[in-house]
Design an enzyme around this catalytic site. Sequence first.
Site, mmCIF file in Angstrom:
data_model
loop_
_atom_site.group_PDB
_atom_site.id
_atom_site.type_symbol
_atom_site.label_atom_id
_atom_site.label_comp_id
_atom_site.label_asym_id
_atom_site.label_seq_id
_atom_site.Cartn_x
_atom_site.Cartn_y
_atom_site.Cartn_z
ATOM 1 N N ASP A 294 0.300 0.950 2.523
ATOM 2 C CA ASP A 294 0.045 0.635 1.118
ATOM 3 C C ASP A 294 1.124 1.241 0.222
ATOM 4 O O ASP A 294 1.460 2.420 0.362
ATOM 5 C CB ASP A 294 -1.325 1.216 0.736
ATOM 6 C CG ASP A 294 -1.688 0.944 -0.702
ATOM 7 O OD1 ASP A 294 -1.849 -0.226 -1.052
ATOM 8 O OD2 ASP A 294 -1.801 1.918 -1.482
ATOM 9 N N GLU B 79 3.545 -3.127 2.820
ATOM 10 C CA GLU B 79 3.383 -3.744 1.498
ATOM 11 C C GLU B 79 4.706 -3.534 0.782
ATOM 12 O O GLU B 79 4.897 -2.580 0.020
ATOM 13 C CB GLU B 79 2.245 -3.103 0.702
ATOM 14 C CG GLU B 79 1.934 -3.964 -0.525
ATOM 15 C CD GLU B 79 1.246 -3.257 -1.673
ATOM 16 O OE1 GLU B 79 0.820 -3.940 -2.601
ATOM 17 O OE2 GLU B 79 1.153 -2.015 -1.650
HETATM 18 C C1 GLC Z 1 -1.580 -1.679 -3.312
HETATM 19 C C2 GLC Z 1 -2.896 -2.375 -3.080
HETATM 20 C C3 GLC Z 1 -3.602 -2.504 -4.386
HETATM 21 C C4 GLC Z 1 -3.850 -1.115 -4.952
HETATM 22 C C5 GLC Z 1 -2.550 -0.317 -5.026
HETATM 23 C C6 GLC Z 1 -2.820 1.132 -5.239
HETATM 24 O O1 GLC Z 1 -0.739 -2.408 -4.140
HETATM 25 O O2 GLC Z 1 -2.687 -3.608 -2.451
HETATM 26 O O3 GLC Z 1 -4.803 -3.206 -4.268
HETATM 27 O O4 GLC Z 1 -4.401 -1.222 -6.222
HETATM 28 O O5 GLC Z 1 -1.808 -0.407 -3.832
HETATM 29 O O6 GLC Z 1 -3.242 1.740 -4.058
#
Ligand code: GLC
Length: 568
Positions: free
Chosen positions: A231, A291
């Site tokens: 993440d 991500e």
């Molecule tokens: C990532 C997740 C998102 C979350 C953010 C903070 O972007 O996909 O849903 O709000 O991280 O952890």
Amino acid sequence: MIRNLMRVILLFACIVLLLSFGQAQKRAVEAEGHEWWKHAVFYEIYPRSFADSNNDGIGDLKGIDSHLDYLKDLGVDAIWITPCYPSPQVDFGYDVSDYENIDPMYGTLKDFQHLARDARKHDIRIIMDFVLNHTSPQHKWFLDSASSRASARRDWYIWRDGKGPGVPPNNWISGFGGSAWQLDPKTGQYYYHFFAVGQPDLNWRNPAVEKAMFDVTRFWYKRGVSGFRLDAVDLLFEDPNLHDNPVLEGKNDLGDPNMENKYNDKLPEVHTELKKLRKVADENDAVLIGETYTSNRDELKEYYGDHNDEIQLPMDFMFCEVNKLSPSDFRTQIANAESTGGWPVYVIGNHDMTRSYNRYGDGQHNDQIAKIMAGMYLTLRGTPVMYYGEELGMENNDPVRKEDVKDPIGIAGWPAEKGRDGERTPMQWNDSSNAGFSQAAPWLPVPASYKTHNVETELKDPNSVLQFYKRLLVLRHQESALLDGDYVALNQDNRDVLSYLRRHGNEAVLVVLNMSNAKQKIGLDLSPEGFPSAKAMPLLTTLAAPPAGRLDQVALDPFAVYIARISQ
Ligand code: GLC
């Protein structure tokens, strides 16, 4: 002398251990002929919204467990579960207060073990979401860190003095609105949070933090997890001198000045950490999914690592930025993904963006368009990551009143920014109340279209989006050209029809997608691709009279999908 001998023995033991881990991974690849994640179809599950086993309106692990048959039947090989650890739920689990447990609202560690066991029986792997940039302020590490400036864990987070009374340490802006600094009245210092106030950033420059977080990955590997989705991994490091970020023109949807996150995003140190995470992943035959937001091909290439030693599957979201049925834009993005030397990853939606059904749909032919999108991203060379409900044609159900908004981004940004609730609504299992998700009122309301777009109804309809996904995923697992073949772009000047070949030795699969709302005719000459007298055998198509045999005159209905096996 004895000490030296001990050192040599220790060194030898380490080398043997390392070699045996490497061997284990090599053996796994040899047994399957490829790394497992290259042939796997991944499916993202937002656990709050998938299936509610105890009827409290919130999904849970037992709910997921009870639908493994459905996932297997659909053709899923691995599920990525978004965070289900204990959390105050400020950002619905992305604010973790204990990395080594399960939030009671989702179940227990025992339930997780059952899920892992049952998933294994179904030949489905589990990927956990690793929220490694920040924790909840309720995490014991933060509570300790915030307890006093002298705390042994003070440096586990990023604490700084303000520039003056009421003035934060610098101009950094939170992704959730307002300053990225929060004053702690008790110790008189500010802590840094890229996301919500309830998500303080960990200090990855502190080796103790790094060690603790690597231990978390080992904890889950021991429990049978096959990898992690990393993440917000771009945000792990910040400039230690806290330089102000350059301010750009205009304001964002949350009303803050636009800013180039030069000093707190994508710092080079991220790659050092990715290499280390990858090492531990390799020891466990696991995959890292990133991500990794980028639309830059060179940046995407870097995530794989110079020696393919960083993230195996960096998600780039390039498709998600196209947001229209544009063959030329998709061609460009496919070419970008193809050119990095890494194994491509294709994603058309997730829990942070409007559902693909709405983004690409024209409001009239959305089911047909959903099939086109599936026909594309599930037949490309690479690993697809699906989002739950995409296979049904689930649509967004955005809140209409501010008081109904649950997502912190929507609360901060209303009405310009409605937040992400709309794409996180309950999975639509049948046409009974709450779409069969729960007998209680669900935490988010289902859209009206659940009456027609749900698992039970669509399984009965041979033309449904779900049946199309199922057939496509069968093909994807069966055809070696779709699994391992090259990607060869065809008719690249055509502005309406996207067509390509997946070629593997003497076998090939042709994919033709009419992305326009008009009839089209195309001629395909596959001789330059090694098929001078190509004959087509339709495998999956929406055409009533699909061409078989020669391909010099292919007539396509509006929004048609035509997938065929090619032989000489
Ligand atoms: C990532 C997740 C998102 C979350 C953010 C903070 O972007 O996909 O849903 O709000 O991280 O952890």
